[in-house]
Structures are given as C-alpha cells and as structure tokens.
Design a protein around this motif. Structure first.
Motif, PDB file in Angstrom:
ATOM      1  N   THR A 232       0.716  -1.142  -0.056  1.00 38.08           N
ATOM      2  CA  THR A 232       0.041  -0.106  -0.068  1.00 38.08           C
ATOM      3  C   THR A 232       0.694   1.343  -0.090  1.00 38.08           C
ATOM      4  OG1 THR A 232      -1.505  -1.233   1.405  1.00 38.08           O
ATOM      5  CG2 THR A 232      -1.747   1.042   1.312  1.00 38.08           C
TER       6      THR A 232
ATOM      7  N   HIS B 157       3.755  -0.890   4.572  1.00 42.54           N
ATOM      8  CA  HIS B 157       2.191  -1.280   4.981  1.00 42.54           C
ATOM      9  C   HIS B 157       1.760  -1.887   3.796  1.00 42.54           C
ATOM     10  CE1 HIS B 157      -1.689   0.431   5.652  1.00 42.54           C
ATOM     11  NE2 HIS B 157      -1.915  -1.163   6.157  1.00 42.54           N
TER      12      HIS B 157
ATOM     13  N   LYS C 199      -1.078  -5.588   2.029  1.00 44.43           N
ATOM     14  CA  LYS C 199      -2.066  -6.562   2.534  1.00 44.43           C
ATOM     15  C   LYS C 199      -1.515  -7.893   2.180  1.00 44.43           C
ATOM     16  CE  LYS C 199      -6.361  -4.355   2.933  1.00 44.43           C
ATOM     17  NZ  LYS C 199      -7.914  -4.455   2.836  1.00 44.43           N
TER      18      LYS C 199
ATOM     19  N   ASP D 275      -5.646 -10.426   2.111  1.00 46.76           N
ATOM     20  CA  ASP D 275      -6.563  -9.359   2.463  1.00 46.76           C
ATOM     21  C   ASP D 275      -6.625  -9.084   3.988  1.00 46.76           C
ATOM     22  OD1 ASP D 275      -7.935  -9.369   0.000  1.00 46.76           O
ATOM     23  OD2 ASP D 275      -9.014 -11.237   0.294  1.00 46.76           O
ATOM     24  N   GLN D 276      -5.249  -9.430   4.646  1.00 46.94           N
ATOM     25  CA  GLN D 276      -5.337  -8.814   6.094  1.00 46.94           C
ATOM     26  C   GLN D 276      -4.280  -7.512   6.026  1.00 46.94           C
ATOM     27  OE1 GLN D 276      -4.379 -12.315   8.295  1.00 46.94           O
ATOM     28  NE2 GLN D 276      -6.336 -11.594   9.499  1.00 46.94           N
ATOM     29  N   GLU D 277      -4.370  -6.462   6.674  1.00 47.22           N
ATOM     30  CA  GLU D 277      -3.450  -5.675   6.882  1.00 47.22           C
ATOM     31  C   GLU D 277      -2.227  -6.069   7.499  1.00 47.22           C
ATOM     32  OE1 GLU D 277      -3.889  -2.355   5.961  1.00 47.22           O
ATOM     33  OE2 GLU D 277      -5.945  -2.865   5.300  1.00 47.22           O
TER      34      GLU D 277
ATOM     35  N   VAL E  42       2.124  -5.387   8.377  1.00 40.58           N
ATOM     36  CA  VAL E  42       3.624  -4.270   7.992  1.00 40.58           C
ATOM     37  C   VAL E  42       4.505  -5.106   7.905  1.00 40.58           C
ATOM     38  CG1 VAL E  42       5.135  -2.709   9.285  1.00 40.58           C
ATOM     39  CG2 VAL E  42       2.514  -2.571   9.504  1.00 40.58           C
TER      40      VAL E  42
ATOM     41  N   CYS F 122       1.171  -9.221  11.293  1.00 42.43           N
ATOM     42  CA  CYS F 122       0.095  -9.521  10.468  1.00 42.43           C
ATOM     43  C   CYS F 122      -1.037 -10.207  11.471  1.00 42.43           C
ATOM     44  CB  CYS F 122       0.386 -10.296   9.159  1.00 42.43           C
ATOM     45  SG  CYS F 122      -1.128 -10.654   8.242  1.00 42.43           S
ATOM     46  N   PRO F 123      -2.170  -9.849  11.593  1.00 46.02           N
ATOM     47  CA  PRO F 123      -2.900  -8.656  11.111  1.00 46.02           C
ATOM     48  C   PRO F 123      -2.221  -7.592  11.904  1.00 46.02           C
ATOM     49  CG  PRO F 123      -4.335 -10.151  12.380  1.00 46.02           C
ATOM     50  CD  PRO F 123      -3.133 -10.841  12.353  1.00 46.02           C
TER      51      PRO F 123
ATOM     52  N   THR G 180      -2.537  -3.625  13.280  1.00 46.23           N
ATOM     53  CA  THR G 180      -3.351  -2.657  13.797  1.00 46.23           C
ATOM     54  C   THR G 180      -2.957  -1.342  13.114  1.00 46.23           C
ATOM     55  OG1 THR G 180      -2.581  -2.000  15.722  1.00 46.23           O
ATOM     56  CG2 THR G 180      -4.257  -3.840  15.762  1.00 46.23           C
ATOM     57  N   GLU G 181      -3.798  -0.305  13.212  1.00 40.49           N
ATOM     58  CA  GLU G 181      -3.552   0.944  12.520  1.00 40.49           C
ATOM     59  C   GLU G 181      -2.460   1.469  13.594  1.00 40.49           C
ATOM     60  OE1 GLU G 181      -7.201   3.456  12.734  1.00 40.49           O
ATOM     61  OE2 GLU G 181      -5.705   5.254  12.114  1.00 40.49           O
TER      62      GLU G 181
ATOM     63  N   VAL H 211       0.807   0.385  12.294  1.00 38.85           N
ATOM     64  CA  VAL H 211       0.821   1.326  10.957  1.00 38.85           C
ATOM     65  C   VAL H 211       1.416   2.841  11.271  1.00 38.85           C
ATOM     66  CG1 VAL H 211       0.129   2.416   8.832  1.00 38.85           C
ATOM     67  CG2 VAL H 211      -0.652   0.068   9.679  1.00 38.85           C
TER      68      VAL H 211
END
Ligand code: GTA
Length: 329
Positions: free
Chosen positions: A50, A65, A67, A70-72, A74, A125-126, A128-129, A132
């Motif tokens: 991203t 950062h 995906k 399909d998971q956010e 880093v 992974c996953p 969180t914000e 990030v």
C-alpha cells in the motif's frame, strides 16, 4: 598493469558468463513460479504494497504497509551486517561485476552465494492502525509528564489503547519462542525470562539485543516501580549479565541495559543491547539505564510515582492528542 588488464578481461568474461547464468536463472524462476509447492512455501507471496512507511539508505531498512491475504500487514526488511566469519566464503565463492576502474581504484558489485545474501524480514499480520502509525516516519514532540499527568492522562489512555501483550504471555507460558530462551528464573516475584529480542538475528554480536521479561504481570512500566521492586531489578541485572557473559562472552561493561519510557508494550521488560550498537530507542529521551533506575529508587522509594518524566511522542499518537486536549502542549 598487464596483470590488471588481464584481470579486467577475466572480469568481462565473468560478466558474459553472468549474462548466460542470469538467463538460466530467469528460466528457473519462471519454472519455479509454475511450481505450486515453492510458491505456497513463501508466506509473503502475493503481498500487495500500500505504502512505504519509512526507509533509510543509511540503516538499509524499509518499513512497508500492505495487504497479505486480505489482511493489513506491516513488513520490515533490513539488510544484515557483513560477518567476519563469512569473509573467506564471500571472497572465494562470489561473482564480481566490475563497475569502474581508475588507476588503483576499482568498484565492483559482489554477488554472494544466496545464503550470505539474506534480508532479515519481520512481519506483523494482522497489523492494527497503531502498528502502521508506529512505523510511519512522523514528526516527534517531547512531552513532559508529571506524576499527576500520568494518572489523569496517560494511564486512562494506555488502559484503553495500548498494544496487546499476548506475545509476552506466550513467551512466559512457553507457547512461543520457548527454544530461544537463554535463561529463566521461574520465581513469580523476582523471576524473569531472558531471550533474544526479535530485532536481533543472533548472527553477530555487534548488534546483540536481548530482553528480560518479568514473570509478574502487575508492573506496566517504569511508572509503577517503587522500592519494593528493587529485589526484582537487582535480580534481573545480576542474573541476566551473568548469563550474557557465559553464553555470548560479552561483559556487563559492554552492555547498555535500560527500560523505555514510554514503552510500546506495557508489561515490564528490560533491554540489553551491545554498547557499540545504536539500537533504535536507545537515546536519552526514551532510555532509562537500569543502574540509574535502581539508584533513584534507593534514594527515593516513590521516585517514579512523583517525578516528571520526559519522552517523545509522534504526531499521529493518540496520547499526544490527549496531552494537547489537556492544555499540556
Ligand atoms: N523476542 O514477539 C516478539 C517481540 N515483539 C512483538 C516485540 N519485541 C519482541 N521480542 C521478541 N518476540 O525491543 C521486542 C521489540 C522491543 C521490545 C519491546 O520487545 O523489538 P518496548 O515496549 O520498549 O517497545 O520494547 P519499542 O522499543 O517501542 O518497540 P520497538 O518495536 O523496538 O520499536 C522501537 C523502534 O525501533 C521503532 O519505532 C522502529 O524505529 C524500530 N524498529 C522496530 N522494529 C524494528 C525492526 N524489526 N528492525 C529495525 N528497526 C525496528
């Protein structure tokens, strides 16, 4: 001179054969990609970037950062130091591409064997914000927090917002990283687990980095420490230093031993890094030497309860907004 010219001819020839090899490797990669087994063995396959959160040519790392399935996620990629014990193999088994030659000066691109050309890769992974934001390059501000500010602003914030410490409990309960434990004192009051920090790949001592995680679960940070915790802190210092000397041959006088304030993870832990290594977060605005912490508590049992502590916060940090809202900045 003639010797040099001959070597350069050799190198040109090497480069020519490199081109042939490169062609072959391209072909091999193509056929690898058609091989499902090798693709599924790579857990990063299909990662979609991203944004690059931060990169440093000097530190040779990049924080990305994106995906993953399909998971956010880093991803932190970092080139590792050159190790003295690999030099022989590097000189004898690498391919060299001549870049330029001028008088007594020559520069090359050295292509080492694959196992000496690794990139240390950390995956969250996953993510969180908060993860990030943590890795995003942002402006930082120094905040001075009194004891009262801690109780009225910081404590409510960290109780609602802090990173999960599940990874810490997994270590203490031997559900993860059990085989990496260097030493454990199982005492529930003064005991701890000593293990390599995940920033250290353990391949060289130059960037040695271990953490001691206390068994007690009731101490969030430096702020909670009082004179009653001196046996715990002295025990960590003595036993961790002894074990680091025995296992790695690094003396206490070559170690930087400190606690972070604010930490990212609110379960008490102590950082042990090689003195020669400028570990991230080892600056005066964030690192508190364990020996100073012990002496401060010996002088004043409520030292960390009452005194003002200064620390940096990034512009996107929710705690910074709380300090601003309270008119403290
Ligand atoms: N063994 O699962 C884990 C684990 N986790 C999730 C964190 N740590 C772990 N160790 C093991 N297993 O030293 C380690 C961290 C850190 C310590 C927590 O626990 O590596 P802290 O609570 O004081 O938090 O310490 P801190 O220092 O903010 O965390 P961290 O991650 O070290 O971040 C500080 C800065 O270091 C970051 O902002 C970034 O600039 C840099 N950094 C973080 N990770 C890396 C990395 N992999 N490579 C390079 N730089 C990094």
């Amino acid at each position: 001179m003639a010797e040099n010219t001959k070597r350069e001819v050799d190198l040109v020839e090497e480069n020519e054969s490199d081109a042939v090899i490169a062609k072959k490797m391209k072909k091999d990669t193509k056929s690898d990609q058609g091989n499902d087994k090798s693709v599924s063995a790579n857990p990063l396959f299909g990662f979609k970037t991203t944004t690059v959160l931060r990169e440093s040519a000097r530190e040779k790392n990049m924080f990305i950062h994106g995906k993953l399935n399909d998971q956010e996620a880093v991803i932190i990629m970092e080139k590792t130091p050159i190790r003295e014990d690999t030099l022989l193999e590097l000189f004898n088994c690498s391919r060299l591409k001549l870049e330029m030659s001028n008088d007594i000066y020559r520069t090359y691109q050295l292509q080492p064997p694959a196992h000496l050309n690794e990139i240390k890769t950390t995956v969250v992974c996953p993510a969180t914000e908060k993860h990030v934001k943590k890795y995003l390059l942002q402006e930082t501000y120094l905040v001075e927090e009194s004891g009262d500010d801690y109780r009225s602003i910081t404590l409510p914030y960290i109780q609602s917002q802090s990173f999960s410490v599940q990874w810490v409990y997994n270590i203490l309960e031997k559900k993860a990283e059990a085989e990496r434990i260097v030493f454990e004192d199982p005492d529930q009051a003064v005991g701890f687990v000593l293990l390599p920090d995940f920033k250290w790949d353990q391949k060289q001592l130059d960037d040695l980095y271990l953490i001691a995680i206390v068994h007690r679960r009731d101490i969030k940070s430096l702020r909670d420490l009082t004179v009653q915790h001196l046996p715990l802190l002295n025990n960590i210092r003595k036993k961790a230093e002894e074990n680091i000397l025995n296992k790695y041959g690094v003396a206490a006088s070559k170690l930087r031993v400190y606690l972070h304030y604010q930490p990212s993870y609110y379960h008490l832990h102590v950082h042990f890094t090689a003195l020669s290594f400028e570990a991230p977060g080892s600056g005066v605005e964030r690192a508190h030497l364990l020996s100073d912490v012990i002496q401060n508590l010996e002088l004043d049992s409520q030292y960390y309860h009452s005194r003002s502590l200064t620390f940096p916060l990034r512009s996107g940090d929710g705690l910074l907004s709380k300090f601003k809202e309270a008119g403290k900045l």
